[in-house]
Motif scaffolding. Structure first.
Motif, PDB file in Angstrom:
ATOM      1  N   LEU A  90       1.638  10.137 -67.686  1.00  0.00           N
ATOM      2  CA  LEU A  90       2.773  10.121 -67.029  1.00  0.00           C
ATOM      3  C   LEU A  90       3.713   9.223 -67.679  1.00  0.00           C
ATOM      4  CD1 LEU A  90       1.598   9.416 -63.246  1.00  0.00           C
ATOM      5  CD2 LEU A  90       1.648  11.599 -64.614  1.00  0.00           C
ATOM      6  N   ILE A  91       2.918   7.972 -68.253  1.00  0.00           N
ATOM      7  CA  ILE A  91       3.708   7.153 -69.115  1.00  0.00           C
ATOM      8  C   ILE A  91       3.146   6.903 -70.470  1.00  0.00           C
ATOM      9  CG2 ILE A  91       4.301   5.810 -66.952  1.00  0.00           C
ATOM     10  CD1 ILE A  91       2.225   3.829 -67.760  1.00  0.00           C
ATOM     11  N   SER A  92       4.027   6.040 -71.248  1.00  0.00           N
ATOM     12  CA  SER A  92       3.263   6.101 -72.639  1.00  0.00           C
ATOM     13  C   SER A  92       2.119   5.096 -72.944  1.00  0.00           C
ATOM     14  CB  SER A  92       4.500   5.720 -73.739  1.00  0.00           C
ATOM     15  OG  SER A  92       3.984   5.888 -74.997  1.00  0.00           O
ATOM     16  N   GLY A  93       2.095   3.920 -71.741  1.00  0.00           N
ATOM     17  CA  GLY A  93       1.149   2.855 -71.920  1.00  0.00           C
ATOM     18  C   GLY A  93       1.423   1.926 -73.127  1.00  0.00           C
ATOM     19  N   ILE A  94       0.547   0.894 -73.151  1.00  0.00           N
ATOM     20  CA  ILE A  94       0.917   0.029 -74.405  1.00  0.00           C
ATOM     21  C   ILE A  94      -0.712  -0.323 -74.829  1.00  0.00           C
ATOM     22  CG2 ILE A  94       1.315  -2.472 -74.982  1.00  0.00           C
ATOM     23  CD1 ILE A  94       3.041  -2.318 -72.531  1.00  0.00           C
ATOM     24  N   GLY A  95      -0.688  -0.151 -76.481  1.00  0.00           N
ATOM     25  CA  GLY A  95      -1.851  -0.475 -77.179  1.00  0.00           C
ATOM     26  C   GLY A  95      -2.727   0.586 -77.179  1.00  0.00           C
ATOM     27  N   VAL A  96      -2.161   1.726 -76.877  1.00  0.00           N
ATOM     28  CA  VAL A  96      -3.139   2.911 -76.822  1.00  0.00           C
ATOM     29  C   VAL A  96      -3.564   3.253 -78.250  1.00  0.00           C
ATOM     30  CG1 VAL A  96      -3.324   5.498 -76.143  1.00  0.00           C
ATOM     31  CG2 VAL A  96      -1.966   3.916 -74.806  1.00  0.00           C
ATOM     32  N   TYR A  97      -2.473   3.279 -79.386  1.00  0.00           N
ATOM     33  CA  TYR A  97      -2.891   3.399 -80.801  1.00  0.00           C
ATOM     34  C   TYR A  97      -2.128   2.409 -81.545  1.00  0.00           C
ATOM     35  CZ  TYR A  97       1.812   5.819 -80.567  1.00  0.00           C
ATOM     36  OH  TYR A  97       2.953   5.933 -80.432  1.00  0.00           O
ATOM     37  N   PRO A  98      -2.754   2.218 -82.697  1.00  0.00           N
ATOM     38  CA  PRO A  98      -2.300   1.285 -83.586  1.00  0.00           C
ATOM     39  C   PRO A  98      -0.679   1.251 -83.789  1.00  0.00           C
ATOM     40  CG  PRO A  98      -4.323   2.126 -84.690  1.00  0.00           C
ATOM     41  CD  PRO A  98      -3.694   2.964 -83.509  1.00  0.00           C
ATOM     42  N   GLY A  99      -0.015   0.207 -83.770  1.00  0.00           N
ATOM     43  CA  GLY A  99       1.362   0.111 -83.997  1.00  0.00           C
ATOM     44  C   GLY A  99       2.340   0.978 -82.943  1.00  0.00           C
ATOM     45  N   GLN A 100       1.648   0.995 -81.706  1.00  0.00           N
ATOM     46  CA  GLN A 100       2.454   1.978 -80.504  1.00  0.00           C
ATOM     47  C   GLN A 100       3.690   1.110 -80.313  1.00  0.00           C
ATOM     48  OE1 GLN A 100       0.555   2.294 -76.944  1.00  0.00           O
ATOM     49  NE2 GLN A 100       1.962   4.117 -76.203  1.00  0.00           N
ATOM     50  N   GLU A 101       3.495   0.032 -80.075  1.00  0.00           N
ATOM     51  CA  GLU A 101       4.530  -0.969 -79.613  1.00  0.00           C
ATOM     52  C   GLU A 101       5.986  -0.789 -80.448  1.00  0.00           C
ATOM     53  OE1 GLU A 101       2.344  -3.238 -82.617  1.00  0.00           O
ATOM     54  OE2 GLU A 101       1.844  -2.117 -81.019  1.00  0.00           O
ATOM     55  N   GLU A 102       5.836  -0.296 -81.372  1.00  0.00           N
ATOM     56  CA  GLU A 102       7.130   0.057 -82.492  1.00  0.00           C
ATOM     57  C   GLU A 102       7.635   1.384 -81.758  1.00  0.00           C
ATOM     58  OE1 GLU A 102       6.133   0.276 -86.385  1.00  0.00           O
ATOM     59  OE2 GLU A 102       5.097  -1.641 -86.646  1.00  0.00           O
ATOM     60  N   ASN A 103       7.033   2.166 -80.985  1.00  0.00           N
ATOM     61  CA  ASN A 103       7.635   3.472 -80.575  1.00  0.00           C
ATOM     62  C   ASN A 103       7.857   3.502 -79.215  1.00  0.00           C
ATOM     63  OD1 ASN A 103       7.073   4.796 -83.168  1.00  0.00           O
ATOM     64  ND2 ASN A 103       5.108   5.028 -82.717  1.00  0.00           N
ATOM     65  N   LEU A 104       8.040   2.242 -78.629  1.00  0.00           N
ATOM     66  CA  LEU A 104       8.219   1.968 -77.206  1.00  0.00           C
ATOM     67  C   LEU A 104       9.825   1.509 -76.901  1.00  0.00           C
ATOM     68  CD1 LEU A 104       5.018   0.443 -75.873  1.00  0.00           C
ATOM     69  CD2 LEU A 104       5.615   2.986 -75.613  1.00  0.00           C
ATOM     70  N   ILE A 127      10.617   1.158 -73.510  1.00  0.00           N
ATOM     71  CA  ILE A 127      10.199   0.379 -72.369  1.00  0.00           C
ATOM     72  C   ILE A 127       8.731  -0.381 -72.653  1.00  0.00           C
ATOM     73  CG2 ILE A 127       9.682   0.153 -70.050  1.00  0.00           C
ATOM     74  CD1 ILE A 127      11.224   2.710 -69.566  1.00  0.00           C
ATOM     75  N   LYS A 128       8.845  -1.563 -72.889  1.00  0.00           N
ATOM     76  CA  LYS A 128       7.560  -2.382 -73.462  1.00  0.00           C
ATOM     77  C   LYS A 128       6.571  -3.007 -72.455  1.00  0.00           C
ATOM     78  CE  LYS A 128       9.759  -3.065 -77.763  1.00  0.00           C
ATOM     79  NZ  LYS A 128       8.989  -2.226 -78.657  1.00  0.00           N
ATOM     80  N   ASP A 129       6.688  -2.432 -71.246  1.00  0.00           N
ATOM     81  CA  ASP A 129       5.981  -3.070 -69.962  1.00  0.00           C
ATOM     82  C   ASP A 129       5.378  -2.066 -69.170  1.00  0.00           C
ATOM     83  OD1 ASP A 129       6.289  -3.899 -66.965  1.00  0.00           O
ATOM     84  OD2 ASP A 129       5.549  -5.298 -68.080  1.00  0.00           O
ATOM     85  N   ILE A 130       4.095  -2.043 -68.749  1.00  0.00           N
ATOM     86  CA  ILE A 130       3.755  -0.747 -68.215  1.00  0.00           C
ATOM     87  C   ILE A 130       4.185  -0.524 -66.812  1.00  0.00           C
ATOM     88  CG2 ILE A 130       1.260  -0.178 -66.927  1.00  0.00           C
ATOM     89  CD1 ILE A 130      -0.234  -0.701 -69.477  1.00  0.00           C
ATOM     90  N   LYS A 131       4.342  -1.771 -66.071  1.00  0.00           N
ATOM     91  CA  LYS A 131       4.979  -1.571 -64.712  1.00  0.00           C
ATOM     92  C   LYS A 131       6.170  -1.041 -64.748  1.00  0.00           C
ATOM     93  CE  LYS A 131       6.161  -4.639 -60.735  1.00  0.00           C
ATOM     94  NZ  LYS A 131       6.257  -5.854 -59.969  1.00  0.00           N
ATOM     95  N   ASN A 132       7.043  -1.256 -65.458  1.00  0.00           N
ATOM     96  CA  ASN A 132       8.317  -0.652 -65.642  1.00  0.00           C
ATOM     97  C   ASN A 132       8.310   0.832 -66.249  1.00  0.00           C
ATOM     98  OD1 ASN A 132       9.841  -3.036 -64.856  1.00  0.00           O
ATOM     99  ND2 ASN A 132      10.122  -3.956 -66.951  1.00  0.00           N
ATOM    100  N   GLN A 133       7.577   1.037 -67.035  1.00  0.00           N
ATOM    101  CA  GLN A 133       7.223   2.435 -67.363  1.00  0.00           C
ATOM    102  C   GLN A 133       7.040   3.356 -66.139  1.00  0.00           C
ATOM    103  OE1 GLN A 133       4.384   2.898 -70.326  1.00  0.00           O
ATOM    104  NE2 GLN A 133       5.558   1.617 -71.976  1.00  0.00           N
ATOM    105  N   PHE A 134       5.991   2.575 -65.266  1.00  0.00           N
ATOM    106  CA  PHE A 134       5.617   3.485 -64.121  1.00  0.00           C
ATOM    107  C   PHE A 134       6.784   3.446 -63.269  1.00  0.00           C
ATOM    108  CE2 PHE A 134       2.644   4.835 -60.952  1.00  0.00           C
ATOM    109  CZ  PHE A 134       1.681   5.794 -61.504  1.00  0.00           C
ATOM    110  N   ILE A 135       7.507   2.544 -63.174  1.00  0.00           N
ATOM    111  CA  ILE A 135       8.653   2.714 -62.196  1.00  0.00           C
ATOM    112  C   ILE A 135       9.812   3.576 -62.598  1.00  0.00           C
ATOM    113  CG2 ILE A 135      10.575   1.193 -61.384  1.00  0.00           C
ATOM    114  CD1 ILE A 135       8.844  -1.361 -61.230  1.00  0.00           C
TER     115      ILE A 135
END
Length: 533
Positions: free
Chosen positions: A314-328, A330-338
């Protein structure tokens, strides 16, 4: 006579719960021996109760089906079919276990929602395993033994298995023989033959598949570690030379439908929070469901949509693959889910939304993945038309004493990566872009992740990846590719995604196919692929 059956069970030391009397008295006389055989194959406890039948309803259903197909069109076949329907209507669990309730008292549980006025959606299987239990070696042993025992019951019904025996009973004299076991290893000899090691609960033996047997050798491209197969051949206690190999394949004898004209949509892999999330396209999709856009014909079609299945990520999550934070974005899981909840809240309320988690979502990655927990998900459970289930799960739409309804197997598909990378036949056919190849493989194995290393999982006394309930629809996600195929009378669907190609996907050579939504008419079985790109 049924009374003779009861007397036989009592004579053999069993006690019969009085609440079973009404059911037992309705068993057709020519089905008594078959019912007794099925009952004994499940090793019933000393007290045979309604609870035992309910807890084993999936196994009973499968065994009934296996018996039915062995009879030509006859009175006995019709009686067995009637007995199966009687059993399902009497004992099938139509409510989710209390462990599926959400932890907050004010939140609506799946069980409560299933008793809503519509009441067409029934949860048949929604496995939950305690997160806090310490895993021991014994758990893995029980997990694999359950698989072997269950699939052996199915394979034993194959009439082509002559002289079926266990490995420890094979003598040193050459003989025609058949065995059922789990694949321990797969190797190639210097002469390019295939050498398997097969094990059952009594021992292990080598099985040679010679390349000169072309039809048989062709089957080896589908073999995977830890799957359960049957082998027919000749040999002794040292080695068996295979003449044929059999799989516990899932085959639907007859397609099931519902009486009403209702449409089910299948999607997933939104990856809300990603820079590549196609929010505008997803919003367009929701507006179409609500009848706000489209031609008059399209809006009329949208009115028939009653179910929306969202198959994880449903969401992209954080730290799922290397360097993912550069592709986000929304950088907070809670806010992604909201944000995800905000998006699906706009779907009209007469559409049931059924959700399972995926490997990007905020639950453990080990399968079976549980429902979402925490304050961020509270709003999701308060939505009257939302059902959150574990991954994997099985639901039914339209089951009743008069009709079987449509069984839908839901699995995110995390194990798919392993198979398209490690099975030559699948890799050469680019199965990551043609998911129907993996669907066919897993239906053949009757298992969603047969190889030990194909997915992360929590072992339990029950193998929760076994396909125990034969589905009418097998729906998955994860590969970001839309596909529809009819395999063994089962409609296999791979959901598309709502994320454009990421840098990571580009590096691994994967091309997603976003914004495609398979729409299934549950009355006719016809499928349309809707394009919101």
């Amino acid at each position: 006579m049924v009374l003779n059956l009861i007397q036989t069970l009592i004579k053999e030391g069993f006690l019969i719960d009085s609440s079973l009397k009404d059911f037992l008295l309705k068993i057709p006389e020519d089905c008594l021996d078959t019912f007794k055989e099925i009952l004994f194959s499940l090793n019933p406890p000393q007290l045979i109760s309604r609870t035992f039948f309910q807890e084993n309803s999936e196994k009973f259903s499968t065994l009934f089906t296996n018996k039915i197909i062995n009879f030509p069109d006859s009175e006995k076949k019709r009686n067995l079919e009637a007995l199966k329907e009687l059993f399902l209507s009497s004992f099938i669990k139509k409510e989710v276990s209390p462990s599926l309730k959400t932890p907050k008292k004010k939140e609506k549980s799946v069980k409560e929602k299933t008793n809503s006025p519509r009441n067409k959606l029934t949860i048949l299987s929604a496995p939950c395993i305690d997160n806090e239990k310490e895993i021991e070696v014994a758990d893995f042993v029980a997990y694999f033994r359950d698989r072997l025992k269950y699939l052996k019951t199915i394979l034993e019904n194959n009439t082509e298995l002559e002289n079926l025996t266990t490995i420890n009973k094979i003598s040193s004299q050459r003989q025609n023989i058949s065995i059922i076991g789990m694949i321990y290893s797969i190797n190639h000899t210097k002469n390019k033959n295939i050498l398997l090691e097969i094990e059952d609960l009594t021992g292990r033996i080598s099985v040679l598949i010679h390349q000169s047997k072309e039809e048989l050798f062709n089957k080896t491209k589908y073999l995977v570690l830890d799957e359960v197969i049957a082998v027919r051949g000749s040999g002794n206690s040292e080695i068996i030379f295979a003449n044929d190999v059999f799989f516990p394949e899932v085959i639907k004898q007859k397609k099931s439908f519902i009486a009403e004209e209702e449409i089910a949509l299948f999607t997933g892999d939104l990856h809300v929070g990603s820079n590549n999330f196609l929010e505008e396209n997803f919003t367009k999709f929701v507006k179409w469901i609500n009848g706000e856009i489209g031609s008059e014909k399209q809006r009329e079609f949208a009115k028939s949509v009653k179910y929306l299945f969202i198959l994880g990520d449903l969401i992209s999550g954080i730290g799922v693959y290397p360097g993912q934070e550069e592709n986000l974005v929304i950088k907070d899981i809670k806010n992604q889910f909201i944000k995800f909840i905000e998006l699906i809240s706009d779907v009209r309320k007469d559409v049931d939304i059924i959700i399972i988690p995926g490997n990007h979502d905020p639950v453990r990655i080990a399968e079976p993945q549980p429902q979402f927990e925490g304050d961020y998900s509270k709003k999701l459970y308060l939505m009257e038309n939302v059902y959150v289930l574990p991954n994997p799960s099985v639901v039914n739409i339209g089951i009743s004493p008069e009709t079987q309804g449509v069984n839908i197997l839901l699995y995110h598909g995390y194990s798919f990566d392993y198979y398209h990378l490690n099975i030559d036949y699948l890799r050469l056919n680019r199965a990551n872009e043609r998911p129907e190849f993996i669907h066919r493989l897993l239906l053949q194995k009757r298992h969603l992740a047969p190889s030990h290393s194909s997915t992360l999982y929590i072992p339990n006394e029950k193998d929760n990846h076994l396909i125990r309930i034969i589905p009418d629809i097998f729906a998955t996600g994860h590969l970001h590719t839309s596909s529809v195929a009819n395999i063994n009378n089962i409609l296999c669907i791979s959901a598309s995604c709502w994320e454009s190609r990421t840098d990571f996907q580009e590096k691994v050579g994967h091309m997603p196919d976003p914004c495609k939504v398979p729409a299934v008419n549950l009355k006719t079985g016809k499928v349309k692929i809707l394009d919101f790109s």
